[in-house]
Design a protein around this motif. Structure first.
Motif, PDB file in Angstrom:
ATOM      1  N   ALA A  86       3.743  -8.385  -6.149  1.00 47.76           N
ATOM      2  CA  ALA A  86       2.358  -8.007  -6.446  1.00 47.76           C
ATOM      3  C   ALA A  86       2.315  -6.815  -7.390  1.00 47.76           C
ATOM      4  O   ALA A  86       1.406  -6.695  -8.214  1.00 47.76           O
ATOM      5  CB  ALA A  86       1.627  -7.679  -5.145  1.00 47.76           C
ATOM      6  N   VAL A  87       3.311  -5.930  -7.273  1.00 47.72           N
ATOM      7  CA  VAL A  87       3.431  -4.767  -8.166  1.00 47.72           C
ATOM      8  C   VAL A  87       4.819  -4.852  -8.800  1.00 47.72           C
ATOM      9  O   VAL A  87       5.804  -5.057  -8.101  1.00 47.72           O
ATOM     10  CB  VAL A  87       3.247  -3.452  -7.379  1.00 47.72           C
ATOM     11  N   ARG A  88       4.896  -4.682 -10.107  1.00 40.80           N
ATOM     12  CA  ARG A  88       6.132  -5.010 -10.822  1.00 40.80           C
ATOM     13  C   ARG A  88       7.085  -3.836 -11.028  1.00 40.80           C
ATOM     14  O   ARG A  88       8.180  -4.020 -11.553  1.00 40.80           O
ATOM     15  CB  ARG A  88       5.790  -5.655 -12.179  1.00 40.80           C
ATOM     16  N   SER A 131      -0.026   2.744  -4.894  1.00 38.33           N
ATOM     17  CA  SER A 131      -1.391   3.147  -4.567  1.00 38.33           C
ATOM     18  C   SER A 131      -2.323   1.958  -4.815  1.00 38.33           C
ATOM     19  O   SER A 131      -1.969   1.021  -5.552  1.00 38.33           O
ATOM     20  CB  SER A 131      -1.817   4.314  -5.455  1.00 38.33           C
ATOM     21  N   PRO A 132      -3.514   1.977  -4.229  1.00 39.10           N
ATOM     22  CA  PRO A 132      -4.468   0.901  -4.528  1.00 39.10           C
ATOM     23  C   PRO A 132      -4.748   0.785  -6.027  1.00 39.10           C
ATOM     24  O   PRO A 132      -4.872  -0.325  -6.551  1.00 39.10           O
ATOM     25  CB  PRO A 132      -5.720   1.328  -3.753  1.00 39.10           C
ATOM     26  N   ALA A 133      -4.802   1.904  -6.722  1.00 38.34           N
ATOM     27  CA  ALA A 133      -5.062   1.850  -8.173  1.00 38.34           C
ATOM     28  C   ALA A 133      -3.904   1.172  -8.899  1.00 38.34           C
ATOM     29  O   ALA A 133      -4.113   0.375  -9.828  1.00 38.34           O
ATOM     30  CB  ALA A 133      -5.288   3.257  -8.713  1.00 38.34           C
ATOM     31  N   GLU A 134      -2.679   1.470  -8.479  1.00 39.44           N
ATOM     32  CA  GLU A 134      -1.505   0.839  -9.118  1.00 39.44           C
ATOM     33  C   GLU A 134      -1.483  -0.663  -8.813  1.00 39.44           C
ATOM     34  O   GLU A 134      -1.183  -1.474  -9.695  1.00 39.44           O
ATOM     35  CB  GLU A 134      -0.230   1.526  -8.629  1.00 39.44           C
ATOM     36  N   ARG A 135      -1.807  -1.011  -7.595  1.00 37.93           N
ATOM     37  CA  ARG A 135      -1.884  -2.436  -7.242  1.00 37.93           C
ATOM     38  C   ARG A 135      -2.897  -3.152  -8.137  1.00 37.93           C
ATOM     39  O   ARG A 135      -2.615  -4.224  -8.680  1.00 37.93           O
ATOM     40  CB  ARG A 135      -2.308  -2.558  -5.769  1.00 37.93           C
ATOM     41  N   ASP A 136      -4.047  -2.540  -8.317  1.00 36.02           N
ATOM     42  CA  ASP A 136      -5.088  -3.187  -9.118  1.00 36.02           C
ATOM     43  C   ASP A 136      -4.718  -3.223 -10.603  1.00 36.02           C
ATOM     44  O   ASP A 136      -5.023  -4.188 -11.298  1.00 36.02           O
ATOM     45  CB  ASP A 136      -6.427  -2.461  -8.937  1.00 36.02           C
ATOM     46  N   THR A 137      -4.068  -2.174 -11.072  1.00 35.66           N
ATOM     47  CA  THR A 137      -3.661  -2.141 -12.482  1.00 35.66           C
ATOM     48  C   THR A 137      -2.652  -3.244 -12.773  1.00 35.66           C
ATOM     49  O   THR A 137      -2.660  -3.856 -13.837  1.00 35.66           O
ATOM     50  CB  THR A 137      -3.042  -0.764 -12.828  1.00 35.66           C
ATOM     51  N   CYS A 138      -1.767  -3.508 -11.799  1.00 34.03           N
ATOM     52  CA  CYS A 138      -0.707  -4.499 -12.012  1.00 34.03           C
ATOM     53  C   CYS A 138      -1.172  -5.932 -11.773  1.00 34.03           C
ATOM     54  O   CYS A 138      -0.502  -6.880 -12.200  1.00 34.03           O
ATOM     55  CB  CYS A 138       0.477  -4.180 -11.103  1.00 34.03           C
ATOM     56  N   ALA A 139      -2.288  -6.101 -11.106  1.00 35.46           N
ATOM     57  CA  ALA A 139      -2.725  -7.446 -10.697  1.00 35.46           C
ATOM     58  C   ALA A 139      -2.801  -8.465 -11.844  1.00 35.46           C
ATOM     59  O   ALA A 139      -2.449  -9.637 -11.638  1.00 35.46           O
ATOM     60  CB  ALA A 139      -4.074  -7.348  -9.974  1.00 35.46           C
ATOM     61  N   PRO A 140      -3.233  -8.087 -13.044  1.00 30.16           N
ATOM     62  CA  PRO A 140      -3.314  -9.106 -14.106  1.00 30.16           C
ATOM     63  C   PRO A 140      -1.981  -9.790 -14.417  1.00 30.16           C
ATOM     64  O   PRO A 140      -1.968 -10.972 -14.797  1.00 30.16           O
ATOM     65  CB  PRO A 140      -3.821  -8.316 -15.326  1.00 30.16           C
ATOM     66  N   TRP A 141      -0.864  -9.090 -14.231  1.00 23.83           N
ATOM     67  CA  TRP A 141       0.437  -9.752 -14.453  1.00 23.83           C
ATOM     68  C   TRP A 141       0.644 -10.858 -13.423  1.00 23.83           C
ATOM     69  O   TRP A 141       1.087 -11.957 -13.755  1.00 23.83           O
ATOM     70  CB  TRP A 141       1.575  -8.734 -14.357  1.00 23.83           C
ATOM     71  N   ARG A 186       6.825 -25.326  -7.065  1.00 18.61           N
ATOM     72  CA  ARG A 186       5.811 -25.797  -6.109  1.00 18.61           C
ATOM     73  C   ARG A 186       5.600 -24.758  -5.005  1.00 18.61           C
ATOM     74  O   ARG A 186       4.581 -24.758  -4.331  1.00 18.61           O
ATOM     75  CB  ARG A 186       6.240 -27.140  -5.498  1.00 18.61           C
ATOM     76  N   ILE A 187       6.601 -23.889  -4.846  1.00 20.91           N
ATOM     77  CA  ILE A 187       6.530 -22.836  -3.834  1.00 20.91           C
ATOM     78  C   ILE A 187       6.699 -21.484  -4.535  1.00 20.91           C
ATOM     79  O   ILE A 187       7.611 -21.321  -5.355  1.00 20.91           O
ATOM     80  CB  ILE A 187       7.662 -22.999  -2.792  1.00 20.91           C
ATOM     81  N   ALA A 188       5.825 -20.535  -4.219  1.00 17.55           N
ATOM     82  CA  ALA A 188       5.993 -19.168  -4.721  1.00 17.55           C
ATOM     83  C   ALA A 188       6.221 -18.241  -3.546  1.00 17.55           C
ATOM     84  O   ALA A 188       5.595 -18.396  -2.491  1.00 17.55           O
ATOM     85  CB  ALA A 188       4.759 -18.728  -5.502  1.00 17.55           C
ATOM     86  N   VAL A 189       7.130 -17.302  -3.724  1.00 17.97           N
ATOM     87  CA  VAL A 189       7.362 -16.256  -2.731  1.00 17.97           C
ATOM     88  C   VAL A 189       6.826 -14.961  -3.335  1.00 17.97           C
ATOM     89  O   VAL A 189       7.285 -14.520  -4.395  1.00 17.97           O
ATOM     90  CB  VAL A 189       8.866 -16.128  -2.404  1.00 17.97           C
ATOM     91  N   LEU A 190       5.838 -14.402  -2.661  1.00 23.41           N
ATOM     92  CA  LEU A 190       5.155 -13.215  -3.181  1.00 23.41           C
ATOM     93  C   LEU A 190       5.582 -11.989  -2.377  1.00 23.41           C
ATOM     94  O   LEU A 190       5.328 -11.920  -1.165  1.00 23.41           O
ATOM     95  CB  LEU A 190       3.644 -13.430  -3.089  1.00 23.41           C
ATOM     96  N   GLY A 191       6.233 -11.042  -3.061  1.00 28.55           N
ATOM     97  CA  GLY A 191       6.680  -9.823  -2.405  1.00 28.55           C
ATOM     98  C   GLY A 191       5.784  -8.647  -2.745  1.00 28.55           C
ATOM     99  O   GLY A 191       4.734  -8.801  -3.374  1.00 28.55           O
ATOM    100  N   LEU A 192       6.217  -7.476  -2.321  1.00 22.51           N
ATOM    101  CA  LEU A 192       5.414  -6.271  -2.524  1.00 22.51           C
ATOM    102  C   LEU A 192       5.712  -5.666  -3.901  1.00 22.51           C
ATOM    103  O   LEU A 192       4.848  -5.642  -4.776  1.00 22.51           O
ATOM    104  CB  LEU A 192       5.750  -5.280  -1.394  1.00 22.51           C
ATOM    105  N   ALA A 193       6.950  -5.214  -4.091  1.00 24.18           N
ATOM    106  CA  ALA A 193       7.344  -4.551  -5.337  1.00 24.18           C
ATOM    107  C   ALA A 193       8.866  -4.502  -5.370  1.00 24.18           C
ATOM    108  O   ALA A 193       9.517  -4.633  -4.330  1.00 24.18           O
ATOM    109  CB  ALA A 193       6.775  -3.130  -5.374  1.00 24.18           C
ATOM    110  N   PRO A 194       9.455  -4.287  -6.539  1.00 23.59           N
ATOM    111  CA  PRO A 194      10.925  -4.187  -6.603  1.00 23.59           C
ATOM    112  C   PRO A 194      11.434  -2.977  -5.829  1.00 23.59           C
ATOM    113  O   PRO A 194      10.718  -1.984  -5.676  1.00 23.59           O
ATOM    114  CB  PRO A 194      11.202  -4.000  -8.106  1.00 23.59           C
ATOM    115  N   ALA A 195      12.671  -3.104  -5.360  1.00 20.99           N
ATOM    116  CA  ALA A 195      13.313  -1.974  -4.676  1.00 20.99           C
ATOM    117  C   ALA A 195      13.915  -1.034  -5.719  1.00 20.99           C
ATOM    118  O   ALA A 195      14.398  -1.476  -6.766  1.00 20.99           O
ATOM    119  CB  ALA A 195      14.399  -2.492  -3.737  1.00 20.99           C
ATOM    120  N   ALA A 196      13.911   0.261  -5.398  1.00 20.82           N
ATOM    121  CA  ALA A 196      14.377   1.266  -6.356  1.00 20.82           C
ATOM    122  C   ALA A 196      15.813   1.004  -6.817  1.00 20.82           C
ATOM    123  O   ALA A 196      16.126   1.116  -8.002  1.00 20.82           O
ATOM    124  CB  ALA A 196      14.264   2.657  -5.725  1.00 20.82           C
ATOM    125  N   HIS A 197      16.688   0.633  -5.857  1.00 18.29           N
ATOM    126  CA  HIS A 197      18.093   0.416  -6.210  1.00 18.29           C
ATOM    127  C   HIS A 197      18.463  -1.069  -6.174  1.00 18.29           C
ATOM    128  O   HIS A 197      19.643  -1.421  -6.260  1.00 18.29           O
ATOM    129  CB  HIS A 197      18.997   1.217  -5.264  1.00 18.29           C
TER     130      HIS A 197
END
Ligand code: SF4
Length: 237
Positions: free
Chosen positions: A122-124, A133-143, A61-72
């Motif tokens: 938002a980016v996986r 980048s904006p292009a990477e954000r948009d490419t990943c959006a369908p997931w 019922r609740i989603a937490v939306l982050g930016l992207a995974p951390a490298a480590h």
């Protein structure tokens, strides 16, 4: 890529498909290089080094939306927000709110379970300097769009961690819910709340990054307030 995301029949399908995505050359190179070179503290561990799927209740019922995974963090453990300081703060808060069964998240097999809650980014893939980048954000959006679509029957509230996640929500409103985002877009802020018709409530929360938590810009009390509000709006006890 859009077709692969759309074809995923359920979350299991989606998780498997996203983990096998190579659509962004720069991010693929980075995630694999980090996995190869490793941080000294983790040099004995095998890094995941691939896109990181969402995690949590399939009937959230609740989603937490982050930016992207951390490298480590997620890029090492294979589970979002797992194995880094940001995750320590986030899962401790979810546990205090009764939305996680334990306050820590150190490895994909550590027994952590979420209640009424799902977490995704938002980016996986982990981006250099945490900046896709904006292009990477948009490419990943369908997931992201497909994941929200799959939990749409139960989803009531989205907590956007930071301005990037807040901005990533508007295309979801349009593509998944068929809702035209307001113009101008409501500004991101900690405690910001946007409510539309036939679309989940959107709450803004400062990102749980060390930059915010170490400086006191985001305190445990502020996180507790956000999750209390999210539970109230989602009708979660
Ligand atoms: S960021 Fe998203 S679209 Fe790009 S390679 Fe990773 S999973 Fe695929």
């Amino acid at each position: 890529m859009v077709a692969r995301a759309t074809r995923a029949a359920d979350l299991t399908d989606l998780d498997a498909a996203v983990a096998d995505c190579f659509a962004c050359p720069r991010l693929v190179t980075w995630r694999e290089e980090v996995a190869r070179t490793r941080r000294a503290a983790f040099r004995d561990q095998e890094y995941w080094g691939r896109p990181v799927p969402g995690f949590g209740d399939p009937e959230a019922r609740i989603a937490v939306l982050g930016l992207a995974p951390a490298a480590h963090g997620g890029n090492r453990t294979g589970r979002i927000f797992t194995g880094d300081r940001s995750g320590d703060v986030l899962f401790a808060a979810l546990h205090r709110a009764g939305l996680a069964n334990q306050p820590t998240s150190v490895a994909a097999d550590d027994g952590l379970a979420l209640r009424h809650t799902r977490i995704f980014a938002a980016v996986r893939c982990a981006p250099p300097d945490n900046k896709p980048s904006p292009a990477e954000r948009d490419t990943c959006a369908p997931w992201l769009h497909r994941e929200v679509d799959l939990i749409r029957p139960t989803l009531r509230v989205v907590v956007a961690l930071g301005a990037f996640a807040w901005a990533a929500w508007w295309p979801v409103a349009r593509h998944v819910y068929g809702v035209r985002p307001p113009s101008p877009r409501p500004s991101f802020g900690h405690g910001a709340h946007w409510s539309g018709t036939a679309v989940p409530e959107l709450l803004g929360c400062y990102h749980v990054s060390q930059q915010n938590t170490f400086t006191g810009r985001l305190t445990p009390g502020m996180l507790d307030d956000v999750f209390a509000r999210a539970k109230q709006l989602a009708g979660v006890d």
